[in-house]
Design an enzyme around this catalytic site. Structure first.
Site, PDB file in Angstrom:
ATOM      1  N   GLU A  15     -11.888  46.149 117.712  1.00  0.00           N
ATOM      2  CA  GLU A  15     -11.572  46.589 116.439  1.00  0.00           C
ATOM      3  C   GLU A  15      -9.786  46.165 116.000  1.00  0.00           C
ATOM      4  OE1 GLU A  15     -12.726  50.952 115.145  1.00  0.00           O
ATOM      5  OE2 GLU A  15     -10.732  50.536 113.807  1.00  0.00           O
ATOM      6  N   ASP A  63      -9.621  56.296 119.358  1.00  0.00           N
ATOM      7  CA  ASP A  63     -10.999  56.508 118.918  1.00  0.00           C
ATOM      8  C   ASP A  63     -12.037  56.050 120.358  1.00  0.00           C
ATOM      9  OD1 ASP A  63      -9.478  57.238 116.523  1.00  0.00           O
ATOM     10  OD2 ASP A  63     -10.227  55.316 115.853  1.00  0.00           O
ATOM     11  N   TYR A  74      -2.044  52.183 107.339  1.00  0.00           N
ATOM     12  CA  TYR A  74      -1.758  52.371 109.104  1.00  0.00           C
ATOM     13  C   TYR A  74      -0.481  51.251 109.774  1.00  0.00           C
ATOM     14  CZ  TYR A  74      -3.694  53.809 113.202  1.00  0.00           C
ATOM     15  OH  TYR A  74      -3.637  53.972 114.361  1.00  0.00           O
TER      16      TYR A  74
HETATM   17  P1  ADP Z   1     -13.761  55.508 110.190  1.00  0.00           P
HETATM   18  O1  ADP Z   1     -13.940  55.234 112.066  1.00  0.00           O
HETATM   19  O2  ADP Z   1     -12.867  56.742 110.385  1.00  0.00           O
HETATM   20  O3  ADP Z   1     -15.120  56.169 109.268  1.00  0.00           O
HETATM   21  P2  ADP Z   1     -13.305  52.977 109.878  1.00  0.00           P
HETATM   22  O4  ADP Z   1     -13.072  51.696 108.275  1.00  0.00           O
HETATM   23  O5  ADP Z   1     -12.261  53.122 110.949  1.00  0.00           O
HETATM   24  O6  ADP Z   1     -13.395  54.086 108.909  1.00  0.00           O
HETATM   25  O7  ADP Z   1     -14.309  52.233 110.465  1.00  0.00           O
HETATM   26  C1  ADP Z   1     -15.597  52.286 109.038  1.00  0.00           C
HETATM   27  C2  ADP Z   1     -16.443  50.510 109.135  1.00  0.00           C
HETATM   28  O8  ADP Z   1     -17.008  50.797 110.116  1.00  0.00           O
HETATM   29  C3  ADP Z   1     -17.266  50.673 107.839  1.00  0.00           C
HETATM   30  O9  ADP Z   1     -16.846  50.422 106.943  1.00  0.00           O
HETATM   31  C4  ADP Z   1     -17.757  49.459 108.131  1.00  0.00           C
HETATM   32  O10 ADP Z   1     -17.715  48.554 108.462  1.00  0.00           O
HETATM   33  C5  ADP Z   1     -18.011  50.191 109.824  1.00  0.00           C
HETATM   34  N1  ADP Z   1     -19.518  51.397 110.540  1.00  0.00           N
HETATM   35  C6  ADP Z   1     -18.952  51.963 111.150  1.00  0.00           C
HETATM   36  N2  ADP Z   1     -20.208  52.711 111.254  1.00  0.00           N
HETATM   37  C7  ADP Z   1     -21.121  51.974 110.755  1.00  0.00           C
HETATM   38  C8  ADP Z   1     -22.922  52.022 111.070  1.00  0.00           C
HETATM   39  N3  ADP Z   1     -23.918  53.220 110.969  1.00  0.00           N
HETATM   40  N4  ADP Z   1     -23.525  50.836 109.844  1.00  0.00           N
HETATM   41  C9  ADP Z   1     -22.997  49.792 109.433  1.00  0.00           C
HETATM   42  N5  ADP Z   1     -21.555  50.158 109.616  1.00  0.00           N
HETATM   43  C10 ADP Z   1     -20.456  50.754 110.216  1.00  0.00           C
HETATM   44 MG    MG Z   2     -12.258  54.141 112.034  1.00  0.00          MG
END
Ligand code: ADP
Ligand code: MG
Length: 423
Positions: free
Chosen positions: A194, A206, A258
């Protein structure tokens, strides 16, 4: 959970034309308290929730990686593109069919995975493979894989769908590639994914929650040395539950606020002559007020007081004092709103309505700038509280929030197939 497993399994077959070898899952999380303290080497207290991302995976005979997602709850830009990467990693158009509801599968060369060359959501799974390489896996000698994800963790809601996808794949590859890495090493690899690959400057909160949590308990994590202990939440016996209010205001960690908060914290630590804000006490900070610019002072005050609130919350949980936990949650929210300035009007409203509706405490959870709030509340108050939140948002013309109860759940794990896949 059953339907999610079936969805992952069927989605894999639809995308790649054969059955997966196994299913693995990892949870989203809420953070009970301890926000933006992780990268300041302080304390956090998250718990894994009963919403998960499932990875259906099979190893390949060659060195390719193909990724696909049914993306049920995904409507973010990064996922809707579905196009192949224009970077050097894409070799040829994928011959796979798109999964029914999701994005078309995307194809990469495992050994060539490098940061900045992969765009969109595929950076998360590719980043995990890369991260495992960084912590000791010999990627050049390992087979590629096909993976399909199904999830009921809302995306961009502050419940860490990103760590859920990373950690589901990390435990899958750890087993399929027979790496034998312990959970601490997987935290390191997924955090690298990440931070170092996707480029989101987040801490280890996380990934630790997704990989180290125990059912029924919060994870008291020291982000300096990575040590953690479970702290029983005792929700059931106390007649309490944690209600999530997803404000549907999306945050985006990769950009903007952030990183600015993190930079201000680092500036404060430098000015105070310490390695990280973890090393500063509240009285020390107050005494050093003149050494900091106004912004750095307020950001630091949040972090330093928040560390103390985490310690106090752990003590209150151990003492069986949920009232005190609630007070600390509310104080944490005020600090994030006023000193760290990462709340939104929707999050503030959710907290206000929850407190008016009889919650013991409430606060925004996750990185901020949108996402979700949590309320620690007596179980019997939940139906009225959900109604009140919906009404208050409606009255102000805000987007309709989603409210749901979360239960402290298991960390990442292998799942069993629901039906024996056809061979
Ligand atoms: P959070 O972790 O709070 O949900 P983030 O911005 O850190 O938000 O992460 C979200 C991103 O992670 C999405 O935009 C996508 O790129 C990726 N992601 C998360 N879950 C999936 C999934 N099930 N399939 C594909 N991509 C995912
Ligand atoms: Mg996240």
């Amino acid at each position: 959970m059953t339907s999610l497993l079936t969805q992952a399994q069927d989605g894999f077959t639809a995308a790649f034309g054969y059955a997966p070898e196994g299913l693995w899952s990892a949870p989203g999380r809420v953070n009970l308290i301890g926000e933006h303290t992780d990268y300041n080497e302080g304390f956090v207290l998250p718990f894994a929730i009963d919403r998960r991302t499932v990875a259906a995976l099979a190893l390949r005979a060659d060195g390719l990686v193909r990724v696909s997602s049914s993306a049920v709850s995904l409507s973010t830009g990064s996922l809707s593109t579905g196009s192949l990467s224009t970077g050097s990693l894409s070799t040829r158009p994928s011959s796979t069919r798109p999964s029914s509801e999701g994005t078309p599968a995307r194809e990469f060369v495992l050994a060539a995975a490098s940061p900045a060359a992969v765009r969109g959501w595929a950076a998360y799974p590719l980043g995990v493979a890369w991260g495992l390489g960084r912590v000791g896996a010999e990627l050049a000698g390992l087979p590629g894989f096909d993976v399909h994800f199904a999830s009921d963790v809302p995306v961009g809601a502050g419940l860490s769908s990103s760590a859920a996808i990373e950690c589901a794949l990390a435990v899958a590859l750890n087993e399929a590639w027979r790496l034998g890495f312990d959970r601490t090493r997987l935290v390191e690899a997924t955090h690298l994914a990440e931070h170092g690959f996707v480029g989101a400057p987040t801490g280890i909160l996380d990934q630790s929650a997704a990989l180290l949590s125990a059912e029924g308990a919060a994870l008291f994590l020291d982000c300096r040395d990575g040590s953690s202990v479970p702290v029983d939440l005792g929700l059931g016996p106390a007649g309490l539950a944690v209600l999530v209010v997803d404000t549907k205001v999306k945050h985006e960690h990769v950009s903007g606020g952030y990183a600015a908060r993190r930079a201000a914290c680092e500036r404060a630590a430098r000015a105070l002559g310490v390695r990280a804000l973890r090393d500063v006490t509240v009285p020390q900070l107050l005494a050093a007020r003149d050494q900091l610019d106004d912004e750095a002072y307020h950001r630091a005050r949040h972090v330093v007081t928040e560390d103390q609130r985490v310690l106090d919350t752990v003590a209150a949980l151990r003492a069986g004092d949920p009232q005190r936990v609630g007070e600390l949650m509310l104080a944490s929210h005020d600090s994030m709103r006023d000193d760290f300035e990462i709340s939104t009007r929707e999050l503030d409203l959710a907290v206000e309505v929850a407190m008016d509706g009889g919650a013991l405490g409430a606060r925004m959870t996750g990185g901020g700038f949108g996402g979700s709030a949590i309320a620690l509340t007596p179980v019997e108050r939940i139906p009225a509280l959900r109604l009140a939140v919906g009404e208050a948002f409606g009255e102000r013309g805000y987007r309709a929030p989603e409210t749901f109860v979360v239960r402290p759940s298991q960390s990442a794990r292998r799942e069993l197939f629901e039906h024996t896949p056809e061979s």
